[in-house]
Every structure is written in C-alpha cells, then in structure tokens.
Design a protein around this motif. Structure first.
Motif, short mmCIF file in Angstrom:
data_model
loop_
_atom_site.label_atom_id
_atom_site.label_comp_id
_atom_site.label_asym_id
_atom_site.label_seq_id
_atom_site.Cartn_x
_atom_site.Cartn_y
_atom_site.Cartn_z
N GLY A 1 -15.59 5.87 1.43
CA GLY A 1 -14.37 5.10 1.68
C GLY A 1 -14.63 3.61 1.84
O GLY A 1 -13.79 2.87 2.36
N GLN A 2 -15.80 3.17 1.35
CA GLN A 2 -16.12 1.74 1.46
C GLN A 2 -15.71 0.98 0.19
O GLN A 2 -15.76 -0.24 0.13
CB GLN A 2 -17.63 1.56 1.69
CG GLN A 2 -18.07 2.11 3.03
CD GLN A 2 -19.59 2.27 3.12
OE1 GLN A 2 -20.28 2.15 2.12
NE2 GLN A 2 -20.08 2.54 4.31
N MET A 3 -15.39 1.74 -0.86
CA MET A 3 -14.93 1.12 -2.11
C MET A 3 -13.75 1.93 -2.63
O MET A 3 -13.65 3.13 -2.35
CB MET A 3 -16.05 1.14 -3.16
CG MET A 3 -16.92 -0.09 -3.13
SD MET A 3 -18.19 -0.03 -4.39
CE MET A 3 -17.37 -0.84 -5.75
N PHE A 4 -12.90 1.30 -3.44
CA PHE A 4 -11.70 1.98 -3.92
C PHE A 4 -11.63 1.91 -5.45
O PHE A 4 -12.43 1.22 -6.09
CB PHE A 4 -10.47 1.39 -3.23
CG PHE A 4 -10.57 1.51 -1.75
CD1 PHE A 4 -10.27 2.72 -1.11
CD2 PHE A 4 -11.04 0.46 -0.96
CE1 PHE A 4 -10.43 2.87 0.27
CE2 PHE A 4 -11.19 0.60 0.41
CZ PHE A 4 -10.88 1.81 1.03
N VAL A 5 -10.64 2.64 -6.02
CA VAL A 5 -10.58 2.78 -7.48
C VAL A 5 -10.61 1.43 -8.23
O VAL A 5 -11.37 1.28 -9.20
CB VAL A 5 -9.37 3.65 -7.90
CG1 VAL A 5 -9.17 3.61 -9.40
CG2 VAL A 5 -9.58 5.08 -7.44
N PRO A 6 -9.83 0.43 -7.84
CA PRO A 6 -9.86 -0.82 -8.61
C PRO A 6 -11.26 -1.45 -8.66
O PRO A 6 -11.68 -1.99 -9.68
CB PRO A 6 -8.89 -1.74 -7.87
CG PRO A 6 -8.03 -0.83 -7.07
CD PRO A 6 -8.87 0.36 -6.74
N GLN A 7 -12.00 -1.33 -7.54
CA GLN A 7 -13.36 -1.89 -7.53
C GLN A 7 -14.29 -1.05 -8.40
O GLN A 7 -15.16 -1.59 -9.09
CB GLN A 7 -13.89 -1.92 -6.09
CG GLN A 7 -13.17 -2.93 -5.22
CD GLN A 7 -13.09 -2.45 -3.80
OE1 GLN A 7 -12.51 -1.40 -3.51
NE2 GLN A 7 -13.65 -3.21 -2.89
N MET A 8 -14.07 0.28 -8.38
CA MET A 8 -14.88 1.16 -9.24
C MET A 8 -14.67 0.79 -10.70
O MET A 8 -15.59 0.75 -11.50
CB MET A 8 -14.47 2.62 -9.02
CG MET A 8 -15.48 3.39 -8.23
SD MET A 8 -15.49 5.17 -8.44
CE MET A 8 -13.88 5.77 -8.29
N LEU A 9 -13.41 0.51 -11.03
CA LEU A 9 -13.07 0.15 -12.41
C LEU A 9 -13.77 -1.13 -12.83
O LEU A 9 -14.27 -1.26 -13.94
CB LEU A 9 -11.55 -0.08 -12.52
CG LEU A 9 -10.72 1.04 -13.09
CD1 LEU A 9 -9.25 0.66 -13.08
CD2 LEU A 9 -11.16 1.38 -14.52
N ARG A 10 -13.78 -2.08 -11.90
CA ARG A 10 -14.41 -3.37 -12.17
C ARG A 10 -15.93 -3.17 -12.39
O ARG A 10 -16.51 -3.74 -13.31
CB ARG A 10 -14.15 -4.30 -10.97
CG ARG A 10 -14.66 -5.67 -11.11
CD ARG A 10 -13.68 -6.58 -11.83
NE ARG A 10 -14.33 -7.84 -12.15
CZ ARG A 10 -13.96 -8.67 -13.08
NH1 ARG A 10 -12.90 -8.40 -13.82
NH2 ARG A 10 -14.58 -9.79 -13.30
#
Ligand code: B1M
Length: 212
Positions: A55-64
């Motif tokens: 829970g330290q990163m979210f989908v938009p960051q994963m996409l980036r």
C-alpha cells in the motif's frame, strides 16, 4: 561491475528521463543488455510490486513505472536480436482475457523474435475466441499465453478448451507463463510447456519444436 542503483530508483519513481539516460549510460559503460534488464529494470519493477502490495504505491504510479520500463526496453531491444534469416517457427502470443499486463509478454515476444521465431502478437485482454480465430488464420506452431493475475489464470485452460473445440489443439503446442503461473499449473491444465522468464521461454520454445 555496474551499479544499477540509480536505474532501479528511476524505474521506481517513474522518472523516464533519468531512467533512459541511466540505461544509455550503463550500456555505454559496457554493461550487457541482459544484465541491465534483470538487475536494473526488472529489479525496479519487483520493488514497485512490493510497494504496491504494502500500500505504499498505487496504480497510477505503477503505470508510470511500467511506461518507464518500456521506454528503457526500447534501447535494449536491438541487443536481443540474433538476426536469423529463416524462421524457427510461428508463435501466436497474447495476454489472456481480463488481463492488461503486457511488459512480460512483450519481453517474451521480443526475445523470441530475436531468436528467430515469427511472432503474431494479439496484445492484451485476449479472449479464448480471439486466440482460436487468429490461430486458424496464421496456423502457429505455438500458442503462447501470459497471465499476471491469479484471477485471469483460468482463461488459460478456457483457451486450451476452445482450441480443442475448434479441432486445432493437436496442431499447436501451448506454452504458458507469467508471475503467478507455475510448472504444476501448466501440468494441471495440460499445457505443453511453462517458462518462468523470457530467456527460458526461448529455449523451451526451441525444445517444443525440436529446433536449435
Ligand atoms: Co499489476 N499487479 N495490477 N499492474 N502489476 C501485479 C501483477 C501484482 C503482483 C502487484 C502486487 O500486488 N504485488 C498484482 C497481482 C496479484 C495477483 O493476482 N497475483 C497486480 C494487481 C493486483 C493489479 C490490479 C488488479 C491493480 C488494481 O487495479 N487494483 C490491476 C489489474 C489490471 C488488469 O490487468 N485487469 C493492475 C494493473 C497494473 C498496471 C496497468 C498499473 C501495470 C501494468 C502495465 C502494463 O503491463 N502495461 C501493472 C504493473 C506494472 C504491475 C507490476 C508492478 C509489474 C509487472 C511487470 O511488468 N513486471 C506487478 C508486480 C510484479 O510483477 N512485481 C503487478 C515486469 C515483467 C518483466 O515481469 O510480467 O512477470 P512479468 O514477466 C516475466 C515472467 O513472468 C515471464 O517472463 C517475463 C520476463 O522474464 N513471463 C512469461 C510473462 N509472460 C510469460 C509468458 C510465457 C513465458 C514467460 O510464455 C507464453
């Protein structure tokens, strides 16, 4: 020995500019593409996955981060081409229905193409019907499926059943892979082969078709 710390950090941050510059810089310093991929880009994506799980990163960051990796892979792609003239066989590949992850699948495609296979890439979210339709059209030697979600893995046996119903299961070899997929699962669903990474996907494909 190259240090991939800066590259890993840039992939995690999704900093495309720095990551591309770092990839170029380690290439210029003499690192080999395989090492950069495994110890830099994939290591970075593994950390992204860990942070997402916590829970330290979210989908938009994963996409980036995914976009960052894709841009860096463009620099590595020429190093994976072996330049064979004759095709070692035809491979129909796609990420299964419901699944949008394509980095691993693209890597498998890229390495197979580099090793001399002719690739038809159906992209992501490929239904069993689409696999069957395209298999009838291109008559591949191997149908290759990728899944990154445990929830989309059942699309693999569904695709195998669809190939069976269409009367083409015996004419193709089925290879599966992706992070949650295992050798045991491949046996359970009666796939012909499982590969854990893009490199072994190439050697397994060669084994399946009896080519070197
Ligand atoms: Co997703 N995601 N994601 N994601 N994502 C994972 C897979 C996850 C493990 C993260 C986590 O929780 N730790 C988790 C899955 C849990 C599970 O089911 N077991 C997950 C989740 C939950 C989700 C969503 C559901 C999140 C949400 O929306 N709540 C969602 C689902 C969307 C969907 O598909 N319907 C989602 C979305 C996304 C993004 C779109 C943001 C993005 C994908 C972008 C893209 O692909 N264009 C994304 C990313 C980037 C990841 C992680 C971080 C990285 C995946 C990756 O590209 N790895 C991933 C965590 C992780 O894997 N560490 C995660 C690098 C790549 C080179 O490795 O794909 O494993 P990989 O491929 C390897 C091998 O597996 C093998 O070779 C490759 C290279 O050697 N291989 C094959 C792959 N296919 C093969 C086929 C073969 C043979 C070998 O033969 C045919």
């Amino acid at each position: 020995m190259s240090d991939y710390k800066a590259l890993i950090e840039a992939v995690i941050k999704g900093d495309i500019k720095t990551a591309v510059a770092e990839t170029q810089s380690v290439l210029d310093a003499g690192s080999n593409a395989r090492d950069i991929l495994d110890k830099g880009l994939i290591a970075g994506m593994d950390e992204v996955g860990e942070r997402f799980s916590k829970g330290q990163m979210f989908v938009p960051q994963m996409l980036r981060s995914a976009k960052t990796m894709k841009e860096c892979m463009k620099l590595l792609e020429p190093f994976f081409q072996e330049g064979d003239i004759t095709s070692k066989g035809k491979v129909l590949i796609g990420t299964v229905k419901g699944d949008l992850h394509d980095i691993g699948k693209n890597l498998v495609s890229m390495m197979m193409e580099g090793a001399g296979f002719t690739i038809t890439d159906l992209g992501v979210d490929v239904s069993p019907e689409s696999f069957v339709q395209k298999a009838k059209e291109v008559e591949p030697d191997i149908v290759a499926m990728s899944a990154l979600l445990s929830t989309t893995m059942p699309s693999m046996p569904r695709t195998i059943e669809a190939l069976q119903r269409a009367g083409i299961r015996d004419k193709v070899k089925v290879m599966i892979g992706g992070a949650p997929v295992t050798e045991k699962y491949a046996q359970e669903i009666k796939a012909d082969s499982y590969a854990s990474d893009a490199g072994s996907a190439v050697s397994k494909a060669k084994n399946l078709l009896g080519v070197s």
